[in-house]
Write a protein that holds these residues in place. Sequence first.
Motif, PDB file in Angstrom:
ATOM      1  N   VAL A   1      -3.983  -8.155  -2.788  1.00  0.00           N
ATOM      2  CA  VAL A   1      -3.291  -8.995  -1.808  1.00  0.00           C
ATOM      3  C   VAL A   1      -2.953 -10.358  -2.412  1.00  0.00           C
ATOM      4  CG1 VAL A   1      -3.538 -10.210   0.396  1.00  0.00           C
ATOM      5  CG2 VAL A   1      -4.241  -7.818   0.199  1.00  0.00           C
ATOM      6  N   SER A   2      -3.835 -10.885  -3.239  1.00  0.00           N
ATOM      7  CA  SER A   2      -3.566 -12.156  -3.911  1.00  0.00           C
ATOM      8  C   SER A   2      -2.311 -12.049  -4.773  1.00  0.00           C
ATOM      9  CB  SER A   2      -4.762 -12.566  -4.775  1.00  0.00           C
ATOM     10  OG  SER A   2      -5.912 -12.783  -3.997  1.00  0.00           O
ATOM     11  N   ALA A   3      -2.191 -10.935  -5.475  1.00  0.00           N
ATOM     12  CA  ALA A   3      -0.989 -10.713  -6.285  1.00  0.00           C
ATOM     13  C   ALA A   3       0.245 -10.645  -5.403  1.00  0.00           C
ATOM     14  CB  ALA A   3      -1.139  -9.427  -7.097  1.00  0.00           C
ATOM     15  N   PHE A   4       0.137  -9.990  -4.237  1.00  0.00           N
ATOM     16  CA  PHE A   4       1.280  -9.884  -3.328  1.00  0.00           C
ATOM     17  C   PHE A   4       1.698 -11.249  -2.782  1.00  0.00           C
ATOM     18  CE2 PHE A   4      -0.009  -5.257  -2.179  1.00  0.00           C
ATOM     19  CZ  PHE A   4       0.578  -4.806  -3.347  1.00  0.00           C
ATOM     20  N   ILE A   5       0.723 -12.135  -2.571  1.00  0.00           N
ATOM     21  CA  ILE A   5       1.061 -13.504  -2.142  1.00  0.00           C
ATOM     22  C   ILE A   5       1.867 -14.196  -3.231  1.00  0.00           C
ATOM     23  CG2 ILE A   5       0.080 -15.789  -1.703  1.00  0.00           C
ATOM     24  CD1 ILE A   5      -2.159 -14.411  -0.161  1.00  0.00           C
ATOM     25  N   GLY A   6       1.451 -14.006  -4.489  1.00  0.00           N
ATOM     26  CA  GLY A   6       2.210 -14.578  -5.595  1.00  0.00           C
ATOM     27  C   GLY A   6       3.609 -14.006  -5.673  1.00  0.00           C
ATOM     28  N   PHE A   7       3.736 -12.694  -5.537  1.00  0.00           N
ATOM     29  CA  PHE A   7       5.045 -12.036  -5.620  1.00  0.00           C
ATOM     30  C   PHE A   7       5.983 -12.467  -4.499  1.00  0.00           C
ATOM     31  CE2 PHE A   7       2.883  -7.995  -7.525  1.00  0.00           C
ATOM     32  CZ  PHE A   7       2.761  -8.628  -8.749  1.00  0.00           C
ATOM     33  N   ASN A   8       5.484 -12.429  -3.269  1.00  0.00           N
ATOM     34  CA  ASN A   8       6.354 -12.518  -2.099  1.00  0.00           C
ATOM     35  C   ASN A   8       6.569 -13.921  -1.563  1.00  0.00           C
ATOM     36  OD1 ASN A   8       6.941  -9.582  -0.972  1.00  0.00           O
ATOM     37  ND2 ASN A   8       4.858  -9.566  -1.785  1.00  0.00           N
TER      38      ASN A   8
END
Length: 356
Positions: free
Chosen positions: A76-83
């Motif tokens: 989820v942390s990666a998705f925050i960075g992506f999105n």
Amino acid sequence: MKIKFHAPVGANFYSEVRQRVSEDFSERGIAPNGNMLMWIKLFVFLAAFVTLYFTILLSGFNTYVLCLLTLLLGVVSAFIGFNICHDAIHGSFSDNKKVNKVLSMLFHLVGANPYVWNITHNIVHHTYTNIAGHDEDIEIAPGLIRICREEQRKPHQRFQHLYAFPLYGLASLSWVLRKDYKKFFQSNIGSRKNSHPRIEYFNLFFYKVLYYTVFIFLPIAFMDVSWWMVLIGFLLLHLAQGITMGLVFQLAHVVECTDFPLPQADGNMKQAWAEHQMRTTANFATGSVLASFFLGGLNRQIEHHLFPKVCHVHYPRISLIIKQVALEFGIPYHENKTFLCALRSHYRLLKRLGSS
């Protein structure tokens, strides 16, 4: 060496594609920034992040459940960075600069410094994509992973297709504990000389300490587990985050179809900048609804590299225009149909460059 992109005579690809994309936005009467979908993503991913964090911190679940939740928090942390952060730092999330600035600060939640990222990614990577010695985004693990033929091959690199993927997991841990400091204090990034405002020295250390407090010291203080188990959890968090981020970024530039061009003796590149982006970048899984939602448009890196100020929610539409103009100008449009196709291509490239 200072790199220069001199457009060959008659190379009007970029001006043509920009004009058509601009006309398309005008005809539809919409702005190139984010729409309601971006705010939905913001709510979904932040809610998931906060829920997972406090569940891990306060729930008292057994070790196995906590490990599972921690891995999920890393993803989820990666998705925050992506999105969220990626678009905000590029200034494409909102047409309001203050909103972009505030949302870019969420990058600290994943342990990364938005100011350093702006230099290494927005300025250097987007200008010198896949140029060895200039694009430090492709330097995954110098000396361990060889990604272009101009690098001297070392004996241990014949196994790089096997050990590269675990290293991607460690990349996030390195980012949190080492990379931001290294990039900040080295004399230059690529050919760009480093010179920072004083406030950024404070920001670098303040937010790093805050991150360590939230993800190491508070869990040690509040969780009914040993301190060494918290450190294992911290490692698991970054393994999940690192593998997620590493694979997505590598599949866009380090696959079989992409080029790794070098400048000529005078520093000039053979192609104009926009054509260079087309030849060094590849899309993947563009037909997947899930990839489009979770990866923040990073599976459509061609559109992102040509239009970094356009929010990723618009990439599916403008990709049709870019494909058509590329066809008319005889410029390649690289694409792997699925995530697995891109992953296999990346694996084959690593294996080939490690052995020859």
